[in-house]
Design a protein around this motif. Structure first.
Motif, short mmCIF file in Angstrom:
data_model
loop_
_atom_site.label_atom_id
_atom_site.label_comp_id
_atom_site.label_asym_id
_atom_site.label_seq_id
_atom_site.Cartn_x
_atom_site.Cartn_y
_atom_site.Cartn_z
N UNK A 20 0.81 -1.22 0.00
CA UNK A 20 0.00 0.00 0.00
C UNK A 20 0.85 1.27 0.00
N UNK A 21 1.99 1.24 0.65
CA UNK A 21 2.87 2.41 0.67
C UNK A 21 3.44 2.67 -0.72
N UNK A 22 3.84 1.62 -1.41
CA UNK A 22 4.38 1.77 -2.76
C UNK A 22 3.28 2.22 -3.73
N UNK A 23 2.07 1.70 -3.54
CA UNK A 23 0.93 2.13 -4.35
C UNK A 23 0.71 3.63 -4.19
N UNK A 24 0.76 4.11 -2.95
CA UNK A 24 0.61 5.55 -2.70
C UNK A 24 1.66 6.35 -3.46
N UNK A 25 2.89 5.86 -3.44
CA UNK A 25 3.98 6.55 -4.12
C UNK A 25 3.69 6.67 -5.62
N UNK A 26 3.24 5.58 -6.22
CA UNK A 26 2.91 5.59 -7.65
C UNK A 26 1.75 6.54 -7.95
N UNK A 27 0.75 6.53 -7.09
CA UNK A 27 -0.40 7.42 -7.30
C UNK A 27 0.04 8.88 -7.27
N UNK A 28 0.84 9.24 -6.28
CA UNK A 28 1.30 10.62 -6.16
C UNK A 28 2.19 11.01 -7.34
N UNK A 29 3.05 10.10 -7.78
CA UNK A 29 3.91 10.39 -8.92
C UNK A 29 3.09 10.66 -10.19
N UNK A 79 -2.46 11.39 -9.06
CA UNK A 79 -3.78 10.80 -8.84
C UNK A 79 -4.16 11.07 -7.38
N UNK A 80 -5.33 11.66 -7.12
CA UNK A 80 -5.71 12.00 -5.74
C UNK A 80 -5.77 10.75 -4.84
N UNK A 88 -12.64 12.48 -6.27
CA UNK A 88 -12.45 11.06 -5.94
C UNK A 88 -11.01 10.80 -5.48
N UNK A 89 -10.87 10.23 -4.29
CA UNK A 89 -9.55 9.88 -3.75
C UNK A 89 -9.40 8.36 -3.74
N UNK A 90 -8.30 7.87 -4.29
CA UNK A 90 -8.07 6.43 -4.36
C UNK A 90 -7.62 5.91 -3.00
N UNK A 91 -8.35 4.90 -2.50
CA UNK A 91 -8.02 4.28 -1.22
C UNK A 91 -7.18 3.03 -1.40
#
Length: 346
Positions: free
Chosen positions: A124-133, A136-137, A300-303
């Motif tokens: 989940x932490x790596x997913x967050x990093x990809x989303x921010x890069x 993506x909200x 929309x924020x991705x969880x």
């Protein structure tokens, strides 16, 4: 937990025309299963095989523990596509990413994402990093390997295991309102789940499950599902807990309704679809996936991102397929058809 991501590879270049194929339904068996677990697994496999038979696809069930390659060697990759329903290997139930490399080494086209995408979406932490890069909200978050708050000041906050799935560790107590509660919940995650804790801003807004299938520019958003938490006056209960997903005897399961397709105005619907497709692309998801999100102030924020999501008949992905006019067998066949484009040349 460090995420080890290897170079992505595929079985072959997509072919230009549809191929006729047979299907292998690859499924994991675990030594610690109860009799009920075994019965449930057999029922799910029977349903999938029956559904494929109805639409004219011959299917063979192959169950594996630790040896994935051995039981598959008698099948010709030029004739069979593997429906990868393996949820890890015996003793490593979350090792989804260990299965695709074996299938690819044997030459099989298989459904779903490759090892890279499975590993990326499981962290989940790596997913967050990809989303921010990819701009993506997603809710503001921090990852903790010890119960030191390190300046966190947003409440309420949601605390969850950073490398678990299926809502493990998600209960009403996962929503915290104070620094003391936050420290206690982080410690609970560290002690119970033996992985870092992901803490994020809790959005008490509408929640949507957005199923996507297809590949590249042809990827499509299926009818959107909205979780209805209106039966719960306390916001600590307005989330998709483990019980709400998996325990039919729980109040959370009984009272959490789902609306599919969700009744949305056109503007918000387009925003949700754009975010879902951007997420699908950023995580390099293949064939089918699901993106969970909440909306605050029409954003929309991705969880969470699910590569190879639950594909049982009762699951959210199958529900969206039904809303789009596909029965269970047709849905599974469609996913297999996406994978068949990667079959090796005859």
């Amino acid at each position: 937990m460090a995420l080890k991501l290897k170079t992505r590879r595929s079985v072959s270049a997509p072919s230009s025309a549809p191929r006729q194929f047979k299907a292998i339904i690859l499924n994991s068996v675990f030594s610690d299963w109860s009799q009920d677990d075994t019965i449930l697994s057999e029922e799910c496999l029977t349903r999938m095989k029956r559904g494929l038979g109805i639409v004219g696809i011959e299917a063979t069930v192959v169950q594996v523990k630790r040896d994935i390659a051995g039981p598959l060697k008698k099948f010709d990759p030029r004739e069979y596509v593997v429906f990868n329903w393996a949820e890890g290997i015996d003793g490593e139930p979350n090792a989804y990413d260990k299965v695709p490399p074996v299938l690819e080494e044997l030459g099989f086209a298989h459904t779903g994402s490759d090892a890279w995408a499975l590993a990326a979406s499981a962290d989940k932490a790596f997913t967050k990093k990809l989303l921010l890069e990819n701009r993506i909200p997603t809710p503001v978050s921090k990852t903790y390997e010890r119960a030191a708050l390190n300046g966190w000041r947003r409440y309420p906050a949601l605390v969850k295991p950073a490398t678990e799935h299926c809502s493990f560790g998600i209960t009403r107590d996962a929503v915290v309102d104070s620094p003391q509660q936050l420290k206690e919940r982080i410690q609970y995650v560290l002690d119970t789940w033996k992985c870092p804790a992901l803490v994020e801003d809790f959005i008490d807004g509408q929640e949507f499950n957005v199923s996507v299938w297809g590949n590249g520019e042809s990827a499509q958003v299926l009818p959107i599902s909205m979780m209805d938490y209106s039966a719960f006056p306390d916001y600590h209960d307005r989330l998709c807990t483990f019980d709400a997903k998996w325990n039919p005897d729980s109040e959370a399961y009984r009272l959490t309704a789902v609306q599919c397709p969700a009744l949305l105005d056109k503007t918000l619907k387009r925003r949700i679809e754009r975010v879902a497709l951007a997420t699908y692309k950023a995580l390099k998801i293949r064939d089918y996936g699901r993106v969970d999100m909440r909306v605050r102030n029409n954003v929309p924020y991705v969880l969470d991102v699910n590569a190879n999501p639950d594909i049982t008949m009762e699951g959210g992905f199958a529900r969206s397929c039904r809303a789009a006019g596909f029965d269970y067998g047709q849905s599974i066949a469609k996913i297999l058809t996406f994978a068949a484009e990667r079959m090796p040349a005859l």
